[in-house]
Design a protein around this motif. Structure first.
Motif, mmCIF file in Angstrom:
data_model
loop_
_atom_site.group_PDB
_atom_site.id
_atom_site.type_symbol
_atom_site.label_atom_id
_atom_site.label_comp_id
_atom_site.label_asym_id
_atom_site.label_seq_id
_atom_site.Cartn_x
_atom_site.Cartn_y
_atom_site.Cartn_z
ATOM 1 N N VAL A 190 0.843 -1.186 0.000
ATOM 2 C CA VAL A 190 0.000 0.000 0.000
ATOM 3 C C VAL A 190 0.884 1.244 0.000
ATOM 4 O O VAL A 190 1.812 1.370 0.803
ATOM 5 N N SER A 191 0.586 2.191 -0.886
ATOM 6 C CA SER A 191 1.320 3.456 -0.932
ATOM 7 C C SER A 191 0.565 4.589 -0.257
ATOM 8 O O SER A 191 1.166 5.592 0.146
ATOM 9 N N ALA A 192 -0.769 4.463 -0.124
ATOM 10 C CA ALA A 192 -1.572 5.510 0.518
ATOM 11 C C ALA A 192 -2.891 4.910 0.975
ATOM 12 O O ALA A 192 -3.382 3.935 0.386
ATOM 13 N N VAL A 193 -3.455 5.499 2.022
ATOM 14 C CA VAL A 193 -4.748 5.041 2.533
ATOM 15 C C VAL A 193 -5.547 6.255 2.985
ATOM 16 O O VAL A 193 -4.999 7.221 3.522
ATOM 17 N N GLN A 194 -6.846 6.214 2.740
ATOM 18 C CA GLN A 194 -7.720 7.326 3.119
ATOM 19 C C GLN A 194 -9.060 6.783 3.597
ATOM 20 O O GLN A 194 -9.568 5.788 3.062
ATOM 21 N N PHE A 195 -9.633 7.441 4.602
ATOM 22 C CA PHE A 195 -10.932 7.069 5.145
ATOM 23 C C PHE A 195 -11.979 8.115 4.767
ATOM 24 O O PHE A 195 -11.684 9.308 4.705
ATOM 25 N N LYS A 196 -13.205 7.640 4.556
ATOM 26 C CA LYS A 196 -14.350 8.524 4.402
ATOM 27 C C LYS A 196 -15.505 7.964 5.219
ATOM 28 O O LYS A 196 -15.717 6.757 5.247
ATOM 29 N N GLU A 197 -16.227 8.855 5.878
ATOM 30 C CA GLU A 197 -17.456 8.430 6.544
ATOM 31 C C GLU A 197 -18.612 8.640 5.582
ATOM 32 O O GLU A 197 -18.846 9.748 5.098
ATOM 33 N N VAL A 198 -19.327 7.566 5.309
ATOM 34 C CA VAL A 198 -20.467 7.605 4.394
ATOM 35 C C VAL A 198 -21.733 7.526 5.237
ATOM 36 O O VAL A 198 -21.940 6.554 5.972
ATOM 37 N N SER A 199 -22.592 8.549 5.128
ATOM 38 C CA SER A 199 -23.717 8.679 6.042
ATOM 39 C C SER A 199 -24.999 8.969 5.280
ATOM 40 O O SER A 199 -24.981 9.548 4.194
ATOM 41 N N ASP A 200 -26.128 8.596 5.867
ATOM 42 C CA ASP A 200 -27.410 8.899 5.233
ATOM 43 C C ASP A 200 -27.843 10.339 5.458
ATOM 44 O O ASP A 200 -28.838 10.782 4.895
ATOM 45 N N VAL A 201 -27.101 11.110 6.278
ATOM 46 C CA VAL A 201 -27.426 12.524 6.471
ATOM 47 C C VAL A 201 -26.251 13.417 6.120
ATOM 48 O O VAL A 201 -26.338 14.629 6.237
ATOM 49 N N GLN A 202 -25.131 12.853 5.719
ATOM 50 C CA GLN A 202 -23.942 13.643 5.468
ATOM 51 C C GLN A 202 -24.185 14.628 4.335
ATOM 52 O O GLN A 202 -24.892 14.357 3.384
ATOM 53 N N GLY A 203 -23.534 15.794 4.441
ATOM 54 C CA GLY A 203 -23.689 16.837 3.446
ATOM 55 C C GLY A 203 -24.332 18.076 4.023
ATOM 56 O O GLY A 203 -24.249 19.146 3.428
ATOM 57 N N PHE A 242 2.458 7.116 2.272
ATOM 58 C CA PHE A 242 3.726 6.579 2.743
ATOM 59 C C PHE A 242 4.877 7.060 1.874
ATOM 60 O O PHE A 242 4.703 7.423 0.708
ATOM 61 N N ASP A 243 6.057 7.048 2.454
ATOM 62 C CA ASP A 243 7.264 7.385 1.714
ATOM 63 C C ASP A 243 7.383 6.476 0.493
ATOM 64 O O ASP A 243 7.017 5.296 0.540
ATOM 65 N N ALA A 244 7.906 7.018 -0.604
ATOM 66 C CA ALA A 244 8.006 6.241 -1.840
ATOM 67 C C ALA A 244 8.869 4.994 -1.678
ATOM 68 O O ALA A 244 8.708 4.021 -2.420
ATOM 69 N N LEU A 245 9.778 5.019 -0.688
ATOM 70 C CA LEU A 245 10.657 3.871 -0.480
ATOM 71 C C LEU A 245 10.080 2.881 0.524
ATOM 72 O O LEU A 245 10.706 1.867 0.817
ATOM 73 N N ALA A 246 8.887 3.174 1.065
ATOM 74 C CA ALA A 246 8.301 2.308 2.092
ATOM 75 C C ALA A 246 6.846 2.018 1.748
ATOM 76 O O ALA A 246 6.202 2.758 1.007
ATOM 77 N N GLY A 247 6.315 0.956 2.300
ATOM 78 C CA GLY A 247 4.923 0.606 2.069
ATOM 79 C C GLY A 247 4.480 -0.450 3.064
ATOM 80 O O GLY A 247 5.299 -1.187 3.611
ATOM 81 N N ARG A 248 3.185 -0.532 3.292
ATOM 82 C CA ARG A 248 2.611 -1.557 4.154
ATOM 83 C C ARG A 248 2.088 -2.702 3.290
ATOM 84 O O ARG A 248 1.429 -2.468 2.265
ATOM 85 N N LEU A 249 2.349 -3.928 3.714
ATOM 86 C CA LEU A 249 1.930 -5.096 2.946
ATOM 87 C C LEU A 249 0.508 -5.496 3.321
ATOM 88 O O LEU A 249 0.197 -5.746 4.479
ATOM 89 N N LEU A 250 -0.347 -5.544 2.324
ATOM 90 C CA LEU A 250 -1.720 -6.014 2.486
ATOM 91 C C LEU A 250 -1.797 -7.403 1.864
ATOM 92 O O LEU A 250 -1.588 -7.580 0.664
ATOM 93 N N LYS A 251 -2.086 -8.394 2.698
ATOM 94 C CA LYS A 251 -2.040 -9.789 2.266
ATOM 95 C C LYS A 251 -3.319 -10.206 1.538
ATOM 96 O O LYS A 251 -4.419 -9.739 1.852
ATOM 97 N N ALA A 252 -3.151 -11.092 0.586
ATOM 98 C CA ALA A 252 -4.305 -11.681 -0.098
ATOM 99 C C ALA A 252 -5.192 -12.398 0.912
ATOM 100 O O ALA A 252 -4.707 -13.045 1.846
ATOM 101 N N GLY A 253 -6.508 -12.281 0.734
ATOM 102 C CA GLY A 253 -7.443 -12.951 1.627
ATOM 103 C C GLY A 253 -7.580 -12.306 2.989
ATOM 104 O O GLY A 253 -8.229 -12.878 3.875
ATOM 105 N N SER A 254 -7.002 -11.140 3.187
ATOM 106 C CA SER A 254 -7.047 -10.490 4.502
ATOM 107 C C SER A 254 -8.432 -9.906 4.779
ATOM 108 O O SER A 254 -9.265 -9.744 3.879
ATOM 109 N N GLN A 255 -8.644 -9.589 6.053
ATOM 110 C CA GLN A 255 -9.893 -8.986 6.491
ATOM 111 C C GLN A 255 -9.593 -7.689 7.227
ATOM 112 O O GLN A 255 -8.634 -7.602 7.991
ATOM 113 N N LEU A 256 -10.432 -6.674 6.979
ATOM 114 C CA LEU A 256 -10.321 -5.395 7.677
ATOM 115 C C LEU A 256 -11.166 -5.455 8.945
ATOM 116 O O LEU A 256 -12.332 -5.863 8.906
ATOM 117 N N VAL A 257 -10.565 -5.057 10.072
ATOM 118 C CA VAL A 257 -11.283 -5.089 11.340
ATOM 119 C C VAL A 257 -11.017 -3.789 12.099
ATOM 120 O O VAL A 257 -9.929 -3.205 11.988
#
Length: 468
Positions: A190-203, A242-257
């Motif tokens: 992974v080179s970058a990660v971003q979160f968004k809150e998705v809401s039924d009243v957002q905006g 993340f720095d261009a020379l670094a990254g986080r490994l996201l494994k196949a079959g992984s789960q987000l918790v």
């Protein structure tokens, strides 16, 4: 603009009410807007400042309580804009950037703060009657990304958390969310990660967010804890690149918790979920640097009621060389300031001090040539400052004692950082590059890099080894 408060809608409502009152009490007489006297005008001088530092939030259907695009929109808020920008690094300042500019490192990526000259320009404009000036002097209007667009570019993978519903006046809730499969079929960095809150009243005004924060982690294909991908989600927190020379490994079959989630009501029945976007390095990428973790703090917090100027001190010793890429203070409602010092070889250096306002979360990202290069054995000293008095408007009841806890009315004192960990060879390479770019002479130090003054850093590293 990053909202980090116990009840966002109430906070935004209070801010909006306060600004309306300020505008009513301090508004420049309408006739003054027609005057052309004075050199500073909205079209020529003020609009460019607002475009760069304010309009990302102060525009229709964004998180701020009013739009500041046109002269007609800005004019009623002139005195309030002068007052808020004049706070500089103190609580309530706009734009919300709290780095103190008279101490420590000053070079940051995505710096939205105003210079002293810009603050004085705004004050001069308001004091001269807030003239419009020549409409022909207006810069071209900014074009904003759509609400469904991402700061990191279109993600290569998007994962949604389970939804949570909060009643309009519900108490705060802490807990964990069920794991969600990522659907990833191959290992990727992974080179970058971003979160968004998705809401039924957002905006609406203030966004009506209900997620205060969410610590996220990964489980591998067997359901076992795997590598964490980036820092926690906090409302409006900057995308993590993340720095261009670094990254986080996201494994196949992984789960987000999400093992630790804090929810709060916003005054309206709301159902929301977190949407996580991941940008990948190219296939075949292998990191040349290793990402580490420098998150520490809390300890004993014992805050007396009705008392300002209280401090909590925290320390940690580096076991490896690091390049510190970010500075992120995390406190709660009583917090007003945090300073970070690096102590090594008899040298004590303030890296940064920043004001703190619990309504905002700020992640300060150092530029490549200013990121501290700290040798193994460096002692990091964090000083967290607290004000538990009525002058701190974030505190609900300052008569109460305050201690460590998860609620916003409790307290925390944490440094959150994800440094790059360096071997001896990598550390020497980074210092040589820094020394060349900054043009440092033999023995000349650079703030945040105590060994950068060595043409050959090996003597410094040897000295380091003798002091372990």
């Amino acid at each position: 603009m990053t909202t980090d408060c116990n009840t966002v809608s109430r906070t935004v409502g209070a801010v909006a009410s306060a600004l309306v009152l300020a505008a009513a009490m301090l508004a420049v007489p309408p006739a003054a807007a027609e005057q052309s006297a004075g050199e500073v005008t909205f079209s020529k001088d003020i609009a460019p400042i607002l475009q760069r530092s304010c309009q990302s939030c102060h525009r229709p259907n964004s998180v701020a309580p009013m739009s500041l695009i046109t002269y007609e929109e800005v004019r009623p808020w002139a005195r309030s804009i002068k007052q808020r920008t004049g706070l500089r690094n103190r609580m309530g300042v706009m734009p919300p950037w709290f780095i103190e500019k008279d101490v420590g490192i000053q070079a940051f990526k995505d710096d939205i703060s105003l210079s002293e000259a810009e603050i004085e320009t705004i004050a001069a404009w308001v004091d001269s009657g807030a003239p419009r000036g020549n409409p022909g002097d207006m810069p071209p209007a900014r074009v904003f990304a759509a609400a469904d667009e991402w700061d990191i570019g279109q993600p290569d993978l998007i994962v949604d958390s389970p939804s949570i519903t909060m009643a309009a006046e519900a108490p705060d809730w802490w807990g964990a969310l069920a794991p969600t499969p990522t659907g990833l079929e191959e290992d990727r960095y992974v080179s970058a990660v971003q979160f968004k809150e998705v809401s039924d009243v957002q905006g609406g005004i203030g966004g009506k967010f209900i997620f205060h924060h969410a610590v996220h982690a990964m489980l591998d294909g067997e359901g076992r804890p795997a590598q964490t991908i980036g820092g926690p989600h906090e409302v409006g927190r900057n995308a993590e690149v993340f720095d261009a020379l670094a990254g986080r490994l996201l494994k196949a079959g992984s789960q987000l918790v999400f093992p630790s989630v804090h929810m709060h009501a916003n005054g309206e029945d709301t159902t929301a979920r977190l949407r996580v976007g991941y940008k990948f390095h190219p296939r075949g990428y292998e990191p040349q640097r290793r990402l580490g973790d420098l998150t520490f703090g809390n300890g004993e917090i014992d805050l007396r009621g009705m008392t300002a100027g209280q401090q909590v001190h925290m320390y940690t010793t580096l076991n490896e060389h690091i390049k510190l890429t970010t500075f992120e203070p995390h406190m709660h409602a009583s917090g007003v300031r945090m300073c970070m010092e690096a102590i090594w070889g008899g040298r004590t250096e303030v890296l940064n001090c920043a004001g703190y306002d619990h309504n905002w979360v700020k992640v300060y990202r150092y530029t490549d040539d200013s990121a501290p290069l700290l040798p193994k054995g460096t002692l990091i000293h964090i000083t967290a400052h607290f004000d538990n008095t009525p002058s701190n408007q974030n505190v609900v009841d300052p008569r109460n004692w305050g201690g460590l806890g998860h609620r916003s009315i409790d307290n925390m004192a944490i440094l959150i950082a994800s440094p790059i960990v360096l071997t001896d060879e990598q550390f020497a390479e980074e210092m040589a590059t820094r020394r060349e770019r900054l043009g440092l002479a033999e023995g000349e130090a650079a703030i945040g890099c105590p060994l950068c003054g060595f043409d050959n850093p090996e003597p410094g590293l040897a000295w380091l080894g003798q002091n372990q």
